[in-house]
Design an enzyme around this catalytic site. Structure first.
Site, PDB file in Angstrom:
ATOM      1  N   LYS A   2       0.858  -1.201   0.000  1.00 50.37           N
ATOM      2  CA  LYS A   2       0.000   0.000   0.000  1.00 50.37           C
ATOM      3  C   LYS A   2       0.888   1.243   0.000  1.00 50.37           C
ATOM      4  O   LYS A   2       1.771   1.381   0.847  1.00 50.37           O
ATOM      5  CB  LYS A   2      -0.910   0.034   1.230  1.00 50.37           C
ATOM      6  CG  LYS A   2      -1.774   1.296   1.283  1.00 50.37           C
ATOM      7  CD  LYS A   2      -2.845   1.210   2.363  1.00 50.37           C
ATOM      8  CE  LYS A   2      -2.426   1.748   3.698  1.00 50.37           C
ATOM      9  NZ  LYS A   2      -2.314   3.214   3.799  1.00 50.37           N
TER      10      LYS A   2
ATOM     11  N   PRO B 299     -17.527  15.084  -9.274  1.00 50.47           N
ATOM     12  CA  PRO B 299     -17.432  13.867 -10.095  1.00 50.47           C
ATOM     13  C   PRO B 299     -16.494  13.992 -11.298  1.00 50.47           C
ATOM     14  O   PRO B 299     -15.701  13.086 -11.570  1.00 50.47           O
ATOM     15  CB  PRO B 299     -18.882  13.633 -10.538  1.00 50.47           C
ATOM     16  CG  PRO B 299     -19.699  14.202  -9.413  1.00 50.47           C
ATOM     17  CD  PRO B 299     -18.938  15.416  -8.947  1.00 50.47           C
ATOM     18  N   ASN B 300     -16.538  15.112 -12.001  1.00 54.29           N
ATOM     19  CA  ASN B 300     -15.708  15.239 -13.205  1.00 54.29           C
ATOM     20  C   ASN B 300     -14.217  15.233 -12.875  1.00 54.29           C
ATOM     21  O   ASN B 300     -13.423  14.606 -13.579  1.00 54.29           O
ATOM     22  CB  ASN B 300     -16.092  16.529 -13.946  1.00 54.29           C
ATOM     23  CG  ASN B 300     -15.390  16.634 -15.286  1.00 54.29           C
ATOM     24  OD1 ASN B 300     -15.472  15.716 -16.101  1.00 54.29           O
ATOM     25  ND2 ASN B 300     -14.680  17.731 -15.496  1.00 54.29           N
ATOM     26  N   THR B 301     -13.846  15.908 -11.787  1.00 49.83           N
ATOM     27  CA  THR B 301     -12.433  15.947 -11.390  1.00 49.83           C
ATOM     28  C   THR B 301     -11.950  14.573 -10.954  1.00 49.83           C
ATOM     29  O   THR B 301     -10.844  14.144 -11.301  1.00 49.83           O
ATOM     30  CB  THR B 301     -12.245  16.985 -10.257  1.00 49.83           C
ATOM     31  OG1 THR B 301     -12.694  18.243 -10.742  1.00 49.83           O
ATOM     32  CG2 THR B 301     -10.807  17.090  -9.815  1.00 49.83           C
TER      33      THR B 301
ATOM     34  N   ARG C 157       2.785  -1.040  10.947  1.00 47.99           N
ATOM     35  CA  ARG C 157       3.846  -1.178  11.948  1.00 47.99           C
ATOM     36  C   ARG C 157       4.132  -2.577  12.469  1.00 47.99           C
ATOM     37  O   ARG C 157       5.305  -2.876  12.728  1.00 47.99           O
ATOM     38  CB  ARG C 157       3.582  -0.191  13.096  1.00 47.99           C
ATOM     39  CG  ARG C 157       3.821   1.245  12.640  1.00 47.99           C
ATOM     40  CD  ARG C 157       3.134   2.249  13.518  1.00 47.99           C
ATOM     41  NE  ARG C 157       1.684   2.186  13.370  1.00 47.99           N
ATOM     42  CZ  ARG C 157       0.825   2.923  14.053  1.00 47.99           C
ATOM     43  NH1 ARG C 157       1.264   3.770  14.955  1.00 47.99           N
ATOM     44  NH2 ARG C 157      -0.468   2.835  13.836  1.00 47.99           N
TER      45      ARG C 157
ATOM     46  N   ASP D 195     -13.744  14.786  -4.603  1.00 50.46           N
ATOM     47  CA  ASP D 195     -13.893  16.080  -5.297  1.00 50.46           C
ATOM     48  C   ASP D 195     -15.161  15.993  -6.144  1.00 50.46           C
ATOM     49  O   ASP D 195     -15.928  15.033  -6.004  1.00 50.46           O
ATOM     50  CB  ASP D 195     -12.635  16.359  -6.149  1.00 50.46           C
ATOM     51  CG  ASP D 195     -12.368  17.853  -6.329  1.00 50.46           C
ATOM     52  OD1 ASP D 195     -13.339  18.598  -6.607  1.00 50.46           O
ATOM     53  OD2 ASP D 195     -11.216  18.274  -6.196  1.00 50.46           O
TER      54      ASP D 195
ATOM     55  N   ARG E  78      -3.305  -6.306  14.625  1.00 54.48           N
ATOM     56  CA  ARG E  78      -2.181  -6.456  15.564  1.00 54.48           C
ATOM     57  C   ARG E  78      -2.029  -7.920  15.945  1.00 54.48           C
ATOM     58  O   ARG E  78      -3.030  -8.640  16.036  1.00 54.48           O
ATOM     59  CB  ARG E  78      -2.442  -5.640  16.852  1.00 54.48           C
ATOM     60  CG  ARG E  78      -2.396  -4.126  16.651  1.00 54.48           C
ATOM     61  CD  ARG E  78      -1.011  -3.639  16.243  1.00 54.48           C
ATOM     62  NE  ARG E  78      -0.949  -2.202  16.019  1.00 54.48           N
ATOM     63  CZ  ARG E  78      -1.061  -1.591  14.830  1.00 54.48           C
ATOM     64  NH1 ARG E  78      -1.279  -2.307  13.739  1.00 54.48           N
ATOM     65  NH2 ARG E  78      -0.948  -0.292  14.728  1.00 54.48           N
TER      66      ARG E  78
ATOM     67  N   LYS F 132      -7.349   8.256  -1.426  1.00 56.64           N
ATOM     68  CA  LYS F 132      -8.662   8.689  -0.907  1.00 56.64           C
ATOM     69  C   LYS F 132      -9.207   9.931  -1.615  1.00 56.64           C
ATOM     70  O   LYS F 132      -9.410  10.985  -1.003  1.00 56.64           O
ATOM     71  CB  LYS F 132      -8.582   8.971   0.603  1.00 56.64           C
ATOM     72  CG  LYS F 132      -8.157   7.784   1.453  1.00 56.64           C
ATOM     73  CD  LYS F 132      -8.225   8.101   2.938  1.00 56.64           C
ATOM     74  CE  LYS F 132      -7.811   6.949   3.815  1.00 56.64           C
ATOM     75  NZ  LYS F 132      -6.368   6.629   3.770  1.00 56.64           N
ATOM     76  N   LEU F 133      -9.490   9.790  -2.913  1.00 60.36           N
ATOM     77  CA  LEU F 133      -9.972  10.940  -3.691  1.00 60.36           C
ATOM     78  C   LEU F 133     -11.357  11.405  -3.206  1.00 60.36           C
ATOM     79  O   LEU F 133     -12.188  10.584  -2.801  1.00 60.36           O
ATOM     80  CB  LEU F 133     -10.041  10.574  -5.178  1.00 60.36           C
ATOM     81  CG  LEU F 133      -8.736  10.762  -5.964  1.00 60.36           C
ATOM     82  CD1 LEU F 133      -7.657   9.811  -5.489  1.00 60.36           C
ATOM     83  CD2 LEU F 133      -8.981  10.573  -7.447  1.00 60.36           C
TER      84      LEU F 133
ATOM     85  N   ASP G 125      -3.390   4.357  -2.059  1.00 61.38           N
ATOM     86  CA  ASP G 125      -4.348   4.843  -1.054  1.00 61.38           C
ATOM     87  C   ASP G 125      -4.327   6.372  -1.018  1.00 61.38           C
ATOM     88  O   ASP G 125      -3.714   6.976  -0.156  1.00 61.38           O
ATOM     89  CB  ASP G 125      -3.927   4.232   0.298  1.00 61.38           C
ATOM     90  CG  ASP G 125      -4.765   4.694   1.476  1.00 61.38           C
ATOM     91  OD1 ASP G 125      -5.881   5.198   1.258  1.00 61.38           O
ATOM     92  OD2 ASP G 125      -4.301   4.534   2.618  1.00 61.38           O
TER      93      ASP G 125
HETATM   94  O1  C5P Z   1       0.735   0.732  11.311  1.00 62.71           O
HETATM   95  P1  C5P Z   1      -0.689   0.305  11.179  1.00 62.71           P
HETATM   96  O2  C5P Z   1      -0.848  -1.205  11.020  1.00 62.71           O
HETATM   97  O3  C5P Z   1      -1.595   0.875  12.231  1.00 62.71           O
HETATM   98  O4  C5P Z   1      -1.118   0.936   9.761  1.00 62.71           O
HETATM   99  C1  C5P Z   1      -2.409   0.840   9.242  1.00 62.71           C
HETATM  100  C2  C5P Z   1      -2.478   1.508   7.900  1.00 62.71           C
HETATM  101  O5  C5P Z   1      -3.834   1.549   7.500  1.00 62.71           O
HETATM  102  C3  C5P Z   1      -1.978   2.944   7.872  1.00 62.71           C
HETATM  103  O6  C5P Z   1      -1.436   3.196   6.569  1.00 62.71           O
HETATM  104  C4  C5P Z   1      -3.229   3.758   8.098  1.00 62.71           C
HETATM  105  O7  C5P Z   1      -3.153   5.039   7.540  1.00 62.71           O
HETATM  106  C5  C5P Z   1      -4.265   2.896   7.351  1.00 62.71           C
HETATM  107  N1  C5P Z   1      -5.649   3.088   7.784  1.00 62.71           N
HETATM  108  C6  C5P Z   1      -6.083   2.855   9.088  1.00 62.71           C
HETATM  109  N2  C5P Z   1      -7.397   3.035   9.419  1.00 62.71           N
HETATM  110  C7  C5P Z   1      -8.275   3.436   8.491  1.00 62.71           C
HETATM  111  C8  C5P Z   1      -7.865   3.679   7.185  1.00 62.71           C
HETATM  112  C9  C5P Z   1      -6.530   3.498   6.859  1.00 62.71           C
HETATM  113  O8  C5P Z   1      -5.287   2.455   9.936  1.00 62.71           O
HETATM  114  N3  C5P Z   1      -9.543   3.555   8.817  1.00 62.71           N
END
Ligand code: C5P
Length: 232
Positions: free
Chosen positions: A32, A66-68, A211, A64, A181, A61-62, A59
């Protein structure tokens, strides 16, 4: 389709990102790329990672008119990415425009995924600041249903919401779930987390893991642990 582990490469430079991916030697994990890296390095980082053989979720996250969004998605489709996203709050017309724009001349296109309500938005803030007078889980499911109606492929959501999204929008509607996690790991700033195994059980299609892999002493082993738990 689906059931894969996507590594969130939340780095701010090309050097750091490529050095990280070099550690995987022959393996080609799904990657990603978010705003930080894209704005720092531009489209060339996408092309370079793609040329190394990785699938890419861009990622950005657009959101704006619709046309843009349609025209911007058309540009992104030429980067040959595998997954892109946008805010469902931009309305069905915007999502339909995105789908039209992102479809390549040969009819292929990346998966198009909607962000519903960001997990950083609390129900209280949503109701008071955005004047949305509904429970947040109802809003999330309503946005997901709009995305499905507009023809999108899925939503980003908490793994805890994946089952409900499938019930509301159909089993084939994809759930891309961050907030992962290990059972023995540090939660960091994430609140509603599940393990890769729990995400699999609830029915996530893709887990997004940052992470727990990028900050691990052995990122390749951490990635393999995610794959073993989630994909099996
Ligand atoms: O480091 P970690 O596992 O928390 O990263 C999760 C990733 O998913 C990050 O890139 C974070 O911006 C993204 N994300 C999120 N929660 C959301 C949307 C995206 O943690 N609702």
């Amino acid at each position: 389709m689906g059931k894969d582990v996507i590594i969130a490469c939340d780095f701010s430079s090309k050097e750091e990102t490529l050095a990280f991916l070099d550690r995987f030697s022959g393996k080609k994990p799904y990657v990603k790329i978010g705003m930080e890296l894209f704005y720092a390095e531009g489209p060339s980082i996408v092309k370079e990672i793609k040329a190394r053989g990785h699938q890419i979720f861009l990622d950005l996250k657009l959101h704006d008119i619709p046309n843009t969004v349609k025209k911007s998605m058309n540009v992104l489709s030429r980067l040959d990415v595998d997954m892109v996203n946008l805010h469902a709050a931009g309305t069905c017309a915007m999502m339909e425009g995105a789908l039209e724009g992102v479809t390549r001349p040969d009819g292929t296109r990346p998966l198009v995924i909607a962000v519903t309500q960001l997990t950083s938005t609390s129900e209280e803030r949503m109701q008071e600041e955005l004047l949305i007078n509904a429970p947040i889980d109802k809003t999330v499911m309503h946005y997901a249903a709009n995305a499905a109606k507009a023809g999108l492929d899925g939503v980003v959501c908490s793994p805890m919401e994946a089952g409900k999204v499938h019930e509301t929008c159909g089993a084939g509607f994809l759930t891309i779930t961050p907030g992962i996690r290990f059972a023995d790991g540090d939660k960091g700033d994430q609140v509603r987390v599940t393990t890769p195994a729990q995400a699999k059980e609830i029915g996530s299609d893709y887990i997004v893991v940052g992470r727990p892999i990028t900050a691990a002493a052995d990122p390749v082993a951490a990635y393999e642990r995610c794959v073993a738990e989630f994909v099996g």
